[in-house]
Design a protein around this motif. Structure first.
Motif, PDB file in Angstrom:
ATOM      1  N   ALA A  39      42.975  12.966 -49.376  1.00  0.00           N
ATOM      2  CA  ALA A  39      41.745  13.588 -49.861  1.00  0.00           C
ATOM      3  C   ALA A  39      40.714  13.704 -48.742  1.00  0.00           C
ATOM      4  N   ILE A  40      40.629  12.680 -47.883  1.00  0.00           N
ATOM      5  CA  ILE A  40      39.674  12.696 -46.784  1.00  0.00           C
ATOM      6  C   ILE A  40      40.073  13.743 -45.742  1.00  0.00           C
ATOM      7  N   VAL A  41      41.373  13.837 -45.454  1.00  0.00           N
ATOM      8  CA  VAL A  41      41.857  14.848 -44.503  1.00  0.00           C
ATOM      9  C   VAL A  41      41.476  16.243 -44.996  1.00  0.00           C
ATOM     10  N   GLY A  42      41.630  16.476 -46.300  1.00  0.00           N
ATOM     11  CA  GLY A  42      41.267  17.775 -46.855  1.00  0.00           C
ATOM     12  C   GLY A  42      39.805  18.108 -46.635  1.00  0.00           C
ATOM     13  N   SER A  43      38.921  17.144 -46.853  1.00  0.00           N
ATOM     14  CA  SER A  43      37.481  17.371 -46.698  1.00  0.00           C
ATOM     15  C   SER A  43      37.106  17.583 -45.235  1.00  0.00           C
ATOM     16  N   VAL A  44      37.595  16.691 -44.368  1.00  0.00           N
ATOM     17  CA  VAL A  44      37.252  16.784 -42.946  1.00  0.00           C
ATOM     18  C   VAL A  44      37.811  18.068 -42.336  1.00  0.00           C
ATOM     19  N   SER A  45      39.060  18.391 -42.658  1.00  0.00           N
ATOM     20  CA  SER A  45      39.666  19.599 -42.095  1.00  0.00           C
ATOM     21  C   SER A  45      38.955  20.855 -42.580  1.00  0.00           C
ATOM     22  N   MET A  46      38.376  20.814 -43.777  1.00  0.00           N
ATOM     23  CA  MET A  46      37.613  21.950 -44.299  1.00  0.00           C
ATOM     24  C   MET A  46      36.404  22.247 -43.416  1.00  0.00           C
ATOM     25  N   ILE A  47      35.616  21.209 -43.135  1.00  0.00           N
ATOM     26  CA  ILE A  47      34.426  21.388 -42.307  1.00  0.00           C
ATOM     27  C   ILE A  47      34.814  21.824 -40.901  1.00  0.00           C
ATOM     28  N   VAL A  48      35.844  21.186 -40.349  1.00  0.00           N
ATOM     29  CA  VAL A  48      36.296  21.515 -38.999  1.00  0.00           C
ATOM     30  C   VAL A  48      36.764  22.968 -38.921  1.00  0.00           C
ATOM     31  N   SER A  49      37.493  23.419 -39.936  1.00  0.00           N
ATOM     32  CA  SER A  49      38.004  24.797 -39.939  1.00  0.00           C
ATOM     33  C   SER A  49      36.871  25.811 -39.928  1.00  0.00           C
ATOM     34  N   ILE A  50      35.868  25.591 -40.757  1.00  0.00           N
ATOM     35  CA  ILE A  50      34.746  26.535 -40.810  1.00  0.00           C
ATOM     36  C   ILE A  50      34.013  26.575 -39.478  1.00  0.00           C
ATOM     37  N   LEU A  51      33.792  25.401 -38.878  1.00  0.00           N
ATOM     38  CA  LEU A  51      33.082  25.347 -37.604  1.00  0.00           C
ATOM     39  C   LEU A  51      33.867  26.060 -36.501  1.00  0.00           C
ATOM     40  N   ILE A  52      35.177  25.759 -36.393  1.00  0.00           N
ATOM     41  CA  ILE A  52      35.989  26.361 -35.329  1.00  0.00           C
ATOM     42  C   ILE A  52      36.117  27.873 -35.529  1.00  0.00           C
ATOM     43  N   LEU A  53      36.374  28.305 -36.768  1.00  0.00           N
ATOM     44  CA  LEU A  53      36.526  29.734 -37.028  1.00  0.00           C
ATOM     45  C   LEU A  53      35.225  30.483 -36.771  1.00  0.00           C
ATOM     46  N   SER A  54      34.107  29.882 -37.130  1.00  0.00           N
ATOM     47  CA  SER A  54      32.816  30.534 -36.898  1.00  0.00           C
ATOM     48  C   SER A  54      32.579  30.734 -35.399  1.00  0.00           C
ATOM     49  N   VAL A  55      32.952  29.733 -34.613  1.00  0.00           N
ATOM     50  CA  VAL A  55      32.805  29.853 -33.149  1.00  0.00           C
ATOM     51  C   VAL A  55      33.764  30.908 -32.607  1.00  0.00           C
ATOM     52  N   LEU A  56      35.020  30.884 -33.074  1.00  0.00           N
ATOM     53  CA  LEU A  56      35.999  31.869 -32.587  1.00  0.00           C
ATOM     54  C   LEU A  56      35.587  33.291 -32.913  1.00  0.00           C
ATOM     55  N   MET A 108      26.966  38.877 -33.701  1.00  0.00           N
ATOM     56  CA  MET A 108      26.854  37.423 -33.631  1.00  0.00           C
ATOM     57  C   MET A 108      25.965  36.889 -34.748  1.00  0.00           C
ATOM     58  N   GLN A 109      24.855  37.572 -35.009  1.00  0.00           N
ATOM     59  CA  GLN A 109      23.923  37.119 -36.038  1.00  0.00           C
ATOM     60  C   GLN A 109      24.572  37.121 -37.417  1.00  0.00           C
ATOM     61  N   ILE A 110      25.405  38.159 -37.691  1.00  0.00           N
ATOM     62  CA  ILE A 110      26.077  38.252 -38.989  1.00  0.00           C
ATOM     63  C   ILE A 110      27.063  37.104 -39.164  1.00  0.00           C
ATOM     64  N   VAL A 111      27.808  36.769 -38.110  1.00  0.00           N
ATOM     65  CA  VAL A 111      28.781  35.671 -38.179  1.00  0.00           C
ATOM     66  C   VAL A 111      28.072  34.363 -38.493  1.00  0.00           C
ATOM     67  N   ILE A 112      26.981  34.087 -37.782  1.00  0.00           N
ATOM     68  CA  ILE A 112      26.234  32.846 -38.000  1.00  0.00           C
ATOM     69  C   ILE A 112      25.651  32.818 -39.407  1.00  0.00           C
ATOM     70  N   GLN A 113      25.101  33.947 -39.847  1.00  0.00           N
ATOM     71  CA  GLN A 113      24.513  34.020 -41.189  1.00  0.00           C
ATOM     72  C   GLN A 113      25.566  33.759 -42.261  1.00  0.00           C
ATOM     73  N   ASN A 114      26.739  34.390 -42.120  1.00  0.00           N
ATOM     74  CA  ASN A 114      27.806  34.190 -43.108  1.00  0.00           C
ATOM     75  C   ASN A 114      28.300  32.748 -43.123  1.00  0.00           C
ATOM     76  N   ALA A 115      28.418  32.135 -41.934  1.00  0.00           N
ATOM     77  CA  ALA A 115      28.864  30.748 -41.857  1.00  0.00           C
ATOM     78  C   ALA A 115      27.860  29.826 -42.538  1.00  0.00           C
ATOM     79  N   VAL A 116      26.574  30.083 -42.313  1.00  0.00           N
ATOM     80  CA  VAL A 116      25.530  29.266 -42.953  1.00  0.00           C
ATOM     81  C   VAL A 116      25.596  29.425 -44.471  1.00  0.00           C
TER      82      VAL A 116
END
Length: 302
Positions: free
Chosen positions: A281-298, A1-9
């Motif tokens: 362009a906005i969809v690309g930016s927002v979806s980028m942040i959302v993807s990282i957050l969701i994948l990090s949790v998964l 878990m710590q490695i996943v959080i560290q990599n996401a950060v």
């Protein structure tokens, strides 16, 4: 878990570095796009060659390619239905922005950062199907939606697809695999050095292109498209884990694929079909942040 959080950060910090360089005037969006060209022409193909020594021609390849095409078709249809009462150019933009997946500049660097080189082979299989749609057919479908009287330009689609260096790289690896050969070791050593820069450059480039200032008239459009992408991605993730007969590692890679953000070419394609707003362009930016957050949790639970 710590490695996943560290990599996401660390992922977020690299993106933030690129974002701050643009905010402080050290780099512009155009500089970010130039970095993107370097990635597509050099570091991404080298990362693929050094990590994907061969492609296993079997059930996993068929499933991964089929899933990518199925996901794109479902997403195109969903985007179109969301805007079915709007003008044709808006319908086309909705379809294109709901459907595309950023595999080369997001999913592959993300997988490189979290998993061993073997894993890249599976995300690359998904990208073969994704490229067929995202670099070829999606634009034709979008153009047909925007102009009901237009017909598919198969020649232009195939030209676009086969002029993609990453896709051509997959073809080379596939051809070698057919004849029972892998990428020569001397090539692997050279491409590994160049491909090692792919993750950093990709995340840094994304940071330089981030933009969240959506006009009020388009904020609802952004929210609808991003929400649709999340719902489709979660449904596909359930399909991957509950139905597909695959081992855990390919399932994880396919999950990263369907959870990927909007492709970087989508704003250009949206413009080509007549849409003139800032929404893509906005969809690309927002979806980028959302993807990282969701994948990090998964990844904490997989």
């Amino acid at each position: 878990m710590q490695i996943v959080i560290q990599n996401a950060v660390e992922f977020f910090l690299i993106m933030f570095l690129g974002y701050m360089c643009r905010q402080k005037g050290l780099l512009s969006k155009e500089d970010g796009r130039k970095i993107g060209r370097i990635i597509v022409l050099f570091t991404l193909p080298c990362a693929i060659l050094s990590n994907v020594r061969s492609i296993n021609i079997g059930l996993t390849l068929f499933i991964a390619v089929s899933l990518a095409i199925f996901a794109q078709l479902v997403s195109l249809g969903t985007g179109f239905m969301l805007a079915r009462k709007r003008k044709p150019d808006v319908q086309a933009a909705y379809a294109l922005n709901t459907a595309s997946y950023n595999i080369g500049n997001f999913a592959i660097p993300f997988a490189q950062y979290f998993f061993p080189g073997e894993a890249i082979a599976y995300i690359s299989m998904f990208d073969i199907g994704n490229s067929i749609m995202g670099l070829g057919l999606n634009k034709c479908i979008g153009a047909a939606i925007a102009d009901r009287e237009s017909s598919f330009d198969w020649k232009a689609s195939m030209k676009k697809l086969f002029s993609s260096v990453p896709f051509d790289t997959y073809l080379v690896i596939f051809a070698l695999s057919v004849f029972g050969q892998g990428v020569p070791e001397i090539v692997v050593r050279l491409t590994a050095r160049i491909g090692a820069a792919n993750t950093f450059l990709s995340m840094f480039m994304i940071g330089t292109l981030l933009d969240f200032k959506a006009p009020k008239s388009e904020q609802k459009d952004v929210a609808k498209i991003v929400t649709a992408r999340i719902c489709i991605a979660l449904a596909l993730t359930a399909l991957i884990w509950l139905v597909l007969p695959l081992d855990p590692l390919p399932k994880i890679m396919l999950t990263i694929g369907v959870m990927s953000p909007c492709a970087t070419v989508t704003p250009l394609y949206s413009h080509d079909v007549g849409y003139r707003g800032d929404m893509p362009a906005i969809v690309g930016s927002v979806s980028m942040i959302v993807s990282i957050l969701i994948l990090s949790v998964l990844l904490l639970f997989i």
